[in-house]
Design a protein around this motif. Structure first.
Motif, mmCIF file in Angstrom:
data_model
loop_
_atom_site.group_PDB
_atom_site.id
_atom_site.type_symbol
_atom_site.label_atom_id
_atom_site.label_comp_id
_atom_site.label_asym_id
_atom_site.label_seq_id
_atom_site.Cartn_x
_atom_site.Cartn_y
_atom_site.Cartn_z
ATOM 1 N N GLU A 25 12.315 -51.271 9.611
ATOM 2 C CA GLU A 25 12.647 -52.195 10.459
ATOM 3 C C GLU A 25 14.179 -52.692 10.870
ATOM 4 O O GLU A 25 14.238 -52.768 11.734
ATOM 5 C CB GLU A 25 12.220 -54.037 9.781
ATOM 6 C CG GLU A 25 12.452 -54.772 11.207
ATOM 7 C CD GLU A 25 10.871 -54.222 12.601
ATOM 8 O OE1 GLU A 25 11.196 -54.550 13.422
ATOM 9 O OE2 GLU A 25 10.501 -53.648 11.408
ATOM 10 N N LYS A 26 15.375 -52.585 9.574
ATOM 11 C CA LYS A 26 17.085 -53.316 9.913
ATOM 12 C C LYS A 26 17.004 -51.825 10.483
ATOM 13 O O LYS A 26 18.543 -51.933 11.246
ATOM 14 C CB LYS A 26 17.688 -53.526 8.880
ATOM 15 C CG LYS A 26 17.261 -54.478 8.002
ATOM 16 C CD LYS A 26 18.264 -55.030 6.981
ATOM 17 C CE LYS A 26 17.696 -56.049 6.101
ATOM 18 N NZ LYS A 26 18.509 -56.759 5.395
ATOM 19 N N GLN A 31 19.058 -48.959 15.256
ATOM 20 C CA GLN A 31 18.585 -47.779 15.906
ATOM 21 C C GLN A 31 18.530 -47.833 17.793
ATOM 22 O O GLN A 31 19.159 -47.546 18.731
ATOM 23 C CB GLN A 31 17.555 -46.737 15.903
ATOM 24 C CG GLN A 31 17.338 -46.000 14.564
ATOM 25 C CD GLN A 31 16.538 -45.368 14.186
ATOM 26 O OE1 GLN A 31 15.194 -46.059 14.482
ATOM 27 N NE2 GLN A 31 16.426 -44.518 13.427
ATOM 28 N N HIS A 32 18.270 -49.270 17.819
ATOM 29 C CA HIS A 32 18.211 -49.732 19.185
ATOM 30 C C HIS A 32 19.581 -50.048 19.878
ATOM 31 O O HIS A 32 19.523 -50.023 21.222
ATOM 32 C CB HIS A 32 16.638 -51.124 19.716
ATOM 33 C CG HIS A 32 15.664 -50.263 20.086
ATOM 34 N ND1 HIS A 32 15.344 -50.479 20.164
ATOM 35 C CD2 HIS A 32 14.400 -50.784 18.284
ATOM 36 C CE1 HIS A 32 13.472 -50.000 20.208
ATOM 37 N NE2 HIS A 32 13.501 -50.528 18.891
ATOM 38 N N GLY A 33 20.234 -50.601 19.173
ATOM 39 C CA GLY A 33 21.688 -50.758 19.567
ATOM 40 C C GLY A 33 22.081 -50.232 19.639
ATOM 41 O O GLY A 33 22.702 -49.914 21.136
ATOM 42 N N GLY A 122 18.355 -34.147 20.561
ATOM 43 C CA GLY A 122 18.789 -35.481 21.404
ATOM 44 C C GLY A 122 18.579 -36.119 20.411
ATOM 45 O O GLY A 122 20.174 -37.479 20.797
ATOM 46 N N LEU A 123 16.960 -36.596 19.527
ATOM 47 C CA LEU A 123 16.674 -37.417 19.012
ATOM 48 C C LEU A 123 17.561 -38.180 17.546
ATOM 49 O O LEU A 123 17.927 -39.170 17.278
ATOM 50 C CB LEU A 123 15.682 -37.455 18.427
ATOM 51 C CG LEU A 123 14.055 -37.531 19.484
ATOM 52 C CD1 LEU A 123 12.620 -37.417 19.041
ATOM 53 C CD2 LEU A 123 13.983 -38.854 19.940
ATOM 54 N N TRP A 146 9.523 -35.208 16.558
ATOM 55 C CA TRP A 146 9.201 -36.526 15.828
ATOM 56 C C TRP A 146 10.123 -37.283 16.239
ATOM 57 O O TRP A 146 11.593 -36.792 16.292
ATOM 58 C CB TRP A 146 8.390 -36.992 15.069
ATOM 59 C CG TRP A 146 6.666 -36.134 14.807
ATOM 60 C CD1 TRP A 146 5.976 -35.313 16.171
ATOM 61 C CD2 TRP A 146 6.145 -35.985 13.740
ATOM 62 N NE1 TRP A 146 5.429 -35.001 15.611
ATOM 63 C CE2 TRP A 146 4.695 -35.185 14.152
ATOM 64 C CE3 TRP A 146 5.776 -36.693 12.479
ATOM 65 C CZ2 TRP A 146 3.672 -35.417 13.214
ATOM 66 C CZ3 TRP A 146 5.030 -36.996 11.813
ATOM 67 C CH2 TRP A 146 3.635 -35.818 12.166
ATOM 68 N N ASN A 147 9.711 -38.471 17.286
ATOM 69 C CA ASN A 147 10.725 -39.916 17.092
ATOM 70 C C ASN A 147 11.338 -40.316 15.708
ATOM 71 O O ASN A 147 10.227 -40.630 15.067
ATOM 72 C CB ASN A 147 10.257 -40.807 18.450
ATOM 73 C CG ASN A 147 11.438 -41.740 18.641
ATOM 74 O OD1 ASN A 147 13.175 -41.987 17.815
ATOM 75 N ND2 ASN A 147 11.430 -42.033 20.056
ATOM 76 N N PRO A 148 12.164 -40.446 15.123
ATOM 77 C CA PRO A 148 12.783 -41.076 14.322
ATOM 78 C C PRO A 148 11.888 -42.205 14.140
ATOM 79 O O PRO A 148 12.036 -42.618 12.957
ATOM 80 C CB PRO A 148 14.455 -40.157 13.621
ATOM 81 C CG PRO A 148 14.615 -39.243 14.473
ATOM 82 C CD PRO A 148 13.488 -39.353 16.328
ATOM 83 N N THR A 149 12.813 -42.710 15.554
ATOM 84 C CA THR A 149 12.226 -44.593 15.018
ATOM 85 C C THR A 149 10.715 -44.624 14.514
ATOM 86 O O THR A 149 10.502 -45.555 14.636
ATOM 87 C CB THR A 149 12.651 -44.445 16.294
ATOM 88 O OG1 THR A 149 13.883 -44.597 16.936
ATOM 89 C CG2 THR A 149 12.742 -46.511 16.653
#
Length: 255
Positions: A25-26, A31-33, A122-123, A146-149
């Motif tokens: 979760e952290k 990653q969003h930041g 890119g990811l 795949w998107n690692p997020t």
């Protein structure tokens, strides 16, 4: 790793995916930041005050992505110590793999995301992780970035991948298409929303190989069971990170 002993098979799988998701979760918040920074959001903006942002994050990303993209890609196996006839046989395999990858990359033409390598790079730059899956299928290999997020790995004490979950959302129509394409079971419960949550779990079982299971919402469409692969066919690794395994910090580690 053990699944909970109570509940339906679908609930057990979904709960384990939720547990792995919570571990990271952290990472997801960070990653969003990072992504907001590359998008050049002005988080310092306030009414009645001046604030200035530069385009360095975005231009640095664009340049790094350009540098990571190879003009030509070729597979080269390790031929150290091989005899001449063995080298010739290995080169045939190299050419075959190179051709397969080129055919798959060509099949991505026209897609919004570009080919799998462009999407992966890119990811890789925006999330700090690389996640790539490659499996031989008919009529051509399946290679996907795949998107690692949305992917949540678990490693043993030696850093070997022993478990990995992926969870993402698709439309109801796309969920039906996934069932048909993969030959999964018909859902027991109808989809009552416009979107469907796909939860996938891979487990490395000692002496047996890779196991995999899938749920669509609360429907078990692929029971957790054996696959043809001796190891989990997913490459998931961070871009960097510190080398400590918990000895120097607090007994725990997370890349």
């Amino acid at each position: 790793m053990t699944l909970q002993t109570t509940g339906t098979p679908a609930a057990k799988l979904n709960n384990r995916v939720a547990e792995l998701k919570k571990l990271w979760e952290k990472r997801k918040m960070a990653q969003h930041g990072w992504y907001r920074m590359i998008q050049l959001y002005n988080d310092l903006e306030q009414d009645g005050m001046e604030s200035v942002i530069g385009n360095d994050p975005r231009t640095s990303y664009n340049m790094a992505k350009h540098l990571l993209k190879p003009n030509k890609w070729r597979f080269n196996s390790d031929k150290t110590g091989m005899l001449d006839e063995e080298i010739q046989a290995a080169e045939i395999i190299d050419l075959m793999v190179t051709r397969e990858v080129r055919v798959v990359r060509d099949s991505y033409r026209g897609r919004m995301t570009g080919d799998f390598f462009e999407r992966m790079s890119g990811l890789f730059l925006t999330s700090g992780w690389c996640c790539l899956t490659m499996v031989p299928t008919h009529p051509r290999w399946t290679i996907s970035a795949w998107n690692p997020t949305s992917v949540y790995p678990n490693y043993d004490q030696d850093g070997i991948l022993v478990e990995i979950a992926r969870q993402y959302t698709v439309s109801k129509e796309a969920a039906v298409s996934l069932i048909v394409q993969n030959g999964w079971l018909t859902p027991e419960f109808p989809f009552d929303k416009s979107t469907v949550t796909v939860s996938m779990l891979w487990i490395q079982v000692p002496f047996e190989g890779a196991y995999m299971g899938v749920t669509l919402d609360n429907n078990l469409v692929r029971p957790l069971g054996p696959t043809p692969f001796p190891v989990i066919p997913i490459y998931m690794t961070p871009a960097g990170g510190l080398p400590d395994d918990g000895t120097l910090v607090d007994g725990t580690w997370r890349a």
